[in-house]
Design a protein around this motif. Structure first.
Motif, PDB file in Angstrom:
ATOM      1  N   ASP A 111      38.171   4.834  20.147  1.00  0.00           N
ATOM      2  CA  ASP A 111      37.883   5.419  18.996  1.00  0.00           C
ATOM      3  C   ASP A 111      36.215   5.135  18.254  1.00  0.00           C
ATOM      4  N   GLU A 171      40.622   4.708  11.420  1.00  0.00           N
ATOM      5  CA  GLU A 171      41.850   4.736  12.094  1.00  0.00           C
ATOM      6  C   GLU A 171      42.690   3.366  11.864  1.00  0.00           C
ATOM      7  N   GLN A 207      46.392   3.253   9.843  1.00  0.00           N
ATOM      8  CA  GLN A 207      47.433   2.626  10.403  1.00  0.00           C
ATOM      9  C   GLN A 207      48.031   1.489   9.335  1.00  0.00           C
TER      10      GLN A 207
END
Length: 225
Positions: A11, A93, A97
């Motif tokens: 990422d 991200e 999460q």
């Protein structure tokens, strides 16, 4: 290397490389736009030029200062934007999460809230590097001639003149107020588009990501204009 760590590194690297390419392609337009903003000013050398628009600015700069003038300030971009974009996508991200509601996470929130909050948060993190980069970059872009001896010298001089709050981080909060909501809407649209596509195809392909990015940018731009 664990799967989770590997995914985070992917990422980060994807965000860093794509960000640098995008900024490199659009930098000439950004340089001309910066000069259009400040042209006619009485200080520095901004009064030395007056353009009739993007095309006239492009032709005039190339004729008077050479093609390299279109990339003034790109040194600070090359130095900081890969890391800034990597932090931007990586922190999105990470935040998503940790925020999303799932089993064992009693403090989690709905998908929509998690995505939008993570999007805003990612901009706040990325701007810690984007802001100093933009300050140095725009000072160089606006000037006819050489202002700094490279990006590190630019960062050093701006810090010496105004410190962090009035120098390198000047405009951080106003930028966050503008681009934070943009990022929140962008990521929500992008994630919803991917979910929509998965209803018609078992696996997302490159064209889905590209189309999703264009759509998300348009919706976010319209929503925050």
């Amino acid at each position: 290397m664990g799967g989770s760590t590997k995914t985070k590194l992917i990422d980060f690297a994807a965000g860093a490389s794509s960000g640098l390419v995008a900024d490199g392609v659009t930098h000439p337009i950004d340089t001309i736009r910066t000069r259009l903003w400040v042209q006619g000013a009485t200080n520095d050398s901004a009064g030395a030029y007056r353009y009739g628009g993007l095309l006239n600015g492009f032709v005039t700069m190339v004729r008077n200062e050479g093609v390299v003038s279109l990339f003034k300030g790109f040194g600070s971009v090359a130095l900081l934007t890969p890391l800034a974009h990597g932090l931007y996508f990586g922190s999105y991200e990470w935040a998503k999460q940790h925020l999303i509601r799932k089993q064992g996470n009693l403090l989690g929130v709905s998908d929509t809230t998690a995505i939008m909050t993570a999007g805003f948060f990612s901009n706040a993190v990325g701007a810690l590097l984007w802001n100093p980069m933009d300050v140095v970059k725009q000072k160089q872009q606006a000037l006819v001639g050489q202002l700094y001896n490279g990006p590190l010298d630019g960062l050093r001089q701006v810090y010496a003149e105004g410190g962090m709050r009035k120098g390198l981080m000047r405009g951080y909060m106003s930028g966050l107020a503008t681009y934070g909501p943009f990022s929140a809407i962008y990521f929500l649209t992008y994630e919803r588009f991917k979910t929509f596509c998965l209803g018609y195809t078992p696996e997302l392909r490159t064209e889905h990501f590209v189309a999703g990015g264009f759509m998300a940018g348009g919706v976010a731009g319209g929503g925050t204009a």
